[in-house]
Write an enzyme that holds these catalytic residues in place. Structure first.
Site, PDB file in Angstrom:
ATOM      1  N   HIS A 145      19.966  30.570  58.700  1.00 38.28           N
ATOM      2  CA  HIS A 145      20.064  29.402  57.811  1.00 38.28           C
ATOM      3  C   HIS A 145      21.419  29.272  57.133  1.00 38.28           C
ATOM      4  O   HIS A 145      21.999  28.184  57.098  1.00 38.28           O
ATOM      5  CB  HIS A 145      18.970  29.431  56.738  1.00 38.28           C
ATOM      6  N   GLU A 157      18.675  36.010  53.109  1.00 38.81           N
ATOM      7  CA  GLU A 157      19.778  36.185  54.062  1.00 38.81           C
ATOM      8  C   GLU A 157      21.018  36.754  53.379  1.00 38.81           C
ATOM      9  O   GLU A 157      21.746  37.557  53.967  1.00 38.81           O
ATOM     10  CB  GLU A 157      20.033  34.861  54.789  1.00 38.81           C
ATOM     11  N   ARG A 190       6.330  14.683  34.283  1.00 43.35           N
ATOM     12  CA  ARG A 190       6.794  13.289  34.387  1.00 43.35           C
ATOM     13  C   ARG A 190       5.763  12.527  35.221  1.00 43.35           C
ATOM     14  O   ARG A 190       5.185  13.106  36.149  1.00 43.35           O
ATOM     15  CB  ARG A 190       8.144  13.202  35.118  1.00 43.35           C
ATOM     16  N   ARG A 219      13.938  16.079  27.094  1.00 42.57           N
ATOM     17  CA  ARG A 219      12.613  15.506  27.280  1.00 42.57           C
ATOM     18  C   ARG A 219      11.969  15.079  25.963  1.00 42.57           C
ATOM     19  O   ARG A 219      11.013  14.307  25.967  1.00 42.57           O
ATOM     20  CB  ARG A 219      11.723  16.521  28.012  1.00 42.57           C
TER      21      ARG A 219
END
Ligand code: URA
Length: 294
Positions: A16, A86, A174, A228
């Site tokens: 990856h 990895e 949310r 928030r």
């Protein structure tokens, strides 16, 4: 035995992240956003582009003379866990997430930085590693280095418990598309606020859990782009400060790691530095003394 499917490689590189042994340093910064890799490495003394594959972009170089790498992880625990797996396989062991976050306590302002001491494991990825009671705790040395760097740079910062969710919308209380909601979503923010949790983001719980299980060190610094409580949002607030602190904290960690090696200690503690400082003048004095007598 054929193990290619269990340890997939392409041209000798991890599948990856497209990096192999020698491509990364021990200290790795982990932004979520691939474009932030360049923003981070542009502050280094030297940079070598290493790889770009899917959401994983890696640069390696030096900052203040210290070897450093940066690999983007993409958003969320699942893609971060792949990068971490990895990176460990090719020799990295110290990780600092540099990201963005939404604050849920009212005394935290847009652009402030949050250093996560631990994270509430609302993610799914860490549960595929170990039972949910296992703590997602940051490494003490990395956390202290982030605090030291924040003090040296004079930025506004907070230290405390973060909550890491797998989703940005419903998992952080949310509303979903067209106002979709569940009753538990209404309780989520007030409950976490009452428990003193500072902020929401999406990677730290997986990072802290997996790094500790594998014997590595991990910390996290995030810039507050959403408030928030007040409803404010600024997509760029504090990001440059978070990057500066993360880079500087690698320089500090290297100093502390060198002090540990010199003293033959496994863990850093503040008086290690005092004894190092004390050795400096003593050495000068003895050289001078020798000059006088010879
Ligand atoms: N990242 C998050 O996960 N949540 C926010 O509110 C802001 C950034």
């Amino acid at each position: 035995m054929e193990v290619a499917a269990e340890e997939p490689k392409v041209n000798g590189k991890e599948y990856h992240i497209a990096c192999g042994p020698g491509d990364v340093e021990r200290y790795v910064l982990l932004p979520g956003d691939p474009s932030r890799t360049e923003r981070i490495s542009s502050r280094w003394d030297s940079v070598r582009f290493r790889a770009s594959h899917r959401e994983y972009v890696t640069h390696t170089g030096t900052y203040a003379g210290v070897g450093i790498s940066c690999t983007s992880t993409g958003i969320g625990g699942p893609s971060l866990s792949i990068a971490l797996e990895e990176l460990f396989r090719i020799g990295a062991d110290t990780f600092i997430r540099v990201g963005t976050t939404g604050a849920i306590q009212k005394d935290i302002r847009l652009g402030d930085l949050i250093i996560s001491a631990a994270s509430v494991r609302l993610d799914g990825a860490s549960k595929q590693y170990v039972r949910p009671e296992y703590p997602a705790a940051a490494d003490l040395e990395v956390t202290m280095a982030l605090i030291e760097a924040s003090e040296r740079l004079g930025v506004r910062y907070h230290v405390g418990v973060t909550a890491s969710s797998d989703t940005f919308y419903t998992g952080q209380g949310r509303p979903g598309y067209r106002g979709y909601e569940q009753s538990w979503m209404r309780e989520l923010l007030p409950d976490l606020r009452r428990a003193g949790v500072l902020n929401f983001e999406m990677e730290t719980a997986t990072l802290f859990t997996v790094a500790r299980l594998y014997g590595g060190r991990a910390g996290a610094i995030t810039a507050v782009i959403a408030q928030r409580e007040t409803g404010e949002f600024d997509a760029n607030a504090g990001i440059d400060d978070a990057i500066k602190v993360a880079n500087e904290s690698v320089k500090i960690l290297k100093e502390w790691d060198d002090a540990k090696s010199a003293a033959g200690k496994r863990f850093f503690f503040p008086s290690l530095l005092k004894s190092r400082r004390a050795r400096g003048p003593f050495l000068k004095m003895s050289l001078k003394t020798r000059y006088v007598y010879f």
